[in-house]
Design a protein around this motif. Structure first.
Motif, short mmCIF file in Angstrom:
data_model
loop_
_atom_site.label_atom_id
_atom_site.label_comp_id
_atom_site.label_asym_id
_atom_site.label_seq_id
_atom_site.Cartn_x
_atom_site.Cartn_y
_atom_site.Cartn_z
N TYR A 17 0.94 -1.16 -0.38
CA TYR A 17 0.59 0.00 -0.18
C TYR A 17 0.77 0.64 0.03
O TYR A 17 0.61 2.03 -1.14
CB TYR A 17 -0.51 -0.21 1.55
N ALA A 28 2.51 1.09 -3.60
CA ALA A 28 1.91 1.69 -5.09
C ALA A 28 1.52 3.45 -4.49
O ALA A 28 1.49 4.43 -5.46
CB ALA A 28 0.08 0.99 -3.75
N HIS A 29 0.94 4.35 -2.99
CA HIS A 29 0.61 5.40 -2.75
C HIS A 29 1.79 6.09 -3.23
O HIS A 29 1.77 7.27 -3.38
CB HIS A 29 -0.03 5.36 -1.05
N LEU A 52 -6.87 1.33 -3.63
CA LEU A 52 -6.31 -0.17 -3.59
C LEU A 52 -7.12 -1.06 -2.81
O LEU A 52 -6.78 -1.97 -2.87
CB LEU A 52 -5.46 0.70 -2.57
#
Length: 238
Positions: free
Chosen positions: A98, A101-102, A155
Motif C-alpha cells: 500500500y 503504491a501510494h 487500493l
C-alpha cells in the motif's frame, strides 16, 4: 440507502478532520516546545493552512465514506478482518504494498502538478506555505485534494489488507505527511544519515523540495526520486 451513505460520508469527513487536527496540533505543539519562536510570525499562514486542510478533509471523506459503507453493508473491497484469512507474513507485506503504491501515485501526480499551468491552478496553494508548518500537511487546493482522495479507497478494491493494517497505513500516511512539513528534523541524525534513512523521506528531504520545487517529489520513499534522477539530497537548513 442514500441516507446511510451520506451519514458514512459525514462520519468519515469528521474522522479525517479530527485526525488532522489532533496530529498536526500535536506536532505544532511539539515544534513550539522544541523550537520556541520558530513559527511565531506565521499565524496568518497557519490559519490559511488549517482552512485549506479542513476543506481537503471533506473531499477525502467522500470516497472514504462511500467505500466504508460498501465494505460494511455490501461486502465490497478486499479488506478482511480475520487474522487467519491470509498468512501472517502477508500482514507487513500488505502495508508495504500500500505504501509503495501510494508513494508511486504521489510521486508521479506530484511531479505532474509542478508543470507551470497545473502548478498555478492546483499546487500553488500548498507551496504558499513558506516555510511549511505542521498544519500544512493537507493544505491543498480542492483540485489537488481530489488527486489524492481516491488512492487508498481504490487500493482496497485491488489489494487485500487486514483492517488493522489499513489503520496502520493511514497512521503512517498521517504522521509522515505532518512530520515532513514541520521544517525541522525530529528523527535522530544517525537514522536520517543511515543506509535505511537513505531510502526514507523525512523533513530534511522534503524541506528541500519546498526550497527548490524541482526535486524530491516522493512521499514515503526516495525510490522514484533515485530512479528518475530527481533526488537532490537533504536540506542544509533543517
Amino acid at each position: 440507502m442514500l441516507a446511510a451513505i451520506l451519514l458514512s460520508t459525514l462520519a468519515m469527513t469528521l474522522i479525517v478532520a479530527l485526525r488532522y487536527l489532533a496530529t498536526s496540533g500535536f506536532f505544532a505543539w511539539l515544534t513550539a516546545r522544541r523550537r520556541p519562536g520558530y513559527h511565531a510570525r506565521l499565524g496568518p499562514q497557519m490559519r490559511r493552512e488549517i482552512g485549506w486542510s479542513l476543506a481537503s478533509a471533506a473531499i477525502y471523506g467522500i470516497p472514504a465514506g462511500i467505500v466504508g459503507w460498501g465494505w460494511q453493508e455490501r461486502g465490497w473491497t478486499r479488506i478482511y478482518s480475520g487474522w487467519q484469512d491470509f498468512p501472517l507474513w502477508y500482514l507487513p507485506l500488505s502495508v508495504l504494498l500500500y505504501l509503495f503504491a501510494h508513494d508511486t501515485w504521489f510521486y508521479w501526480s506530484h511531479r505532474w502538478m509542478h508543470r507551470p499551468k497545473l502548478f498555478r491552478s492546483m499546487h500553488a496553494v500548498h507551496h504558499a506555505s513558506r516555510p511549511p508548518t505542521a498544519w500544512a500537511a493537507m493544505s491543498f487546493h480542492p483540485y489537488e485534494a481530489l488527486t489524492g482522495a481516491f488512492v487508498i479507497p481504490l487500493l482496497v478494491f485491488l489489494i487485500p489488507i487486514h483492517a488493522a493494517m489499513l489503520g496502520l497505513v493511514l497512521a503512517v500516511m498521517t504522521v509522515m505527511g505532518v512530520t515532513n512539513h514541520m521544517g525541522w528534523e525530529m528523527f535522530p541524525r544517525r537514522l536520517v544519515h543511515s543506509r535505511l534513512g537513505g531510502w526514507l523521506i523525512t523533513a530534511s528531504h522534503h524541506q528541500r523540495h519546498h526550497e527548490e520545487y524541482r526535486c524530491n517529489y516522493g512521499l514515503y520513499f526516495r525510490f522514484w526520486d533515485w530512479v528518475c534522477g530527481t533526488d537532490k539530497g537533504l536540506s542544509s537548513a533543517v
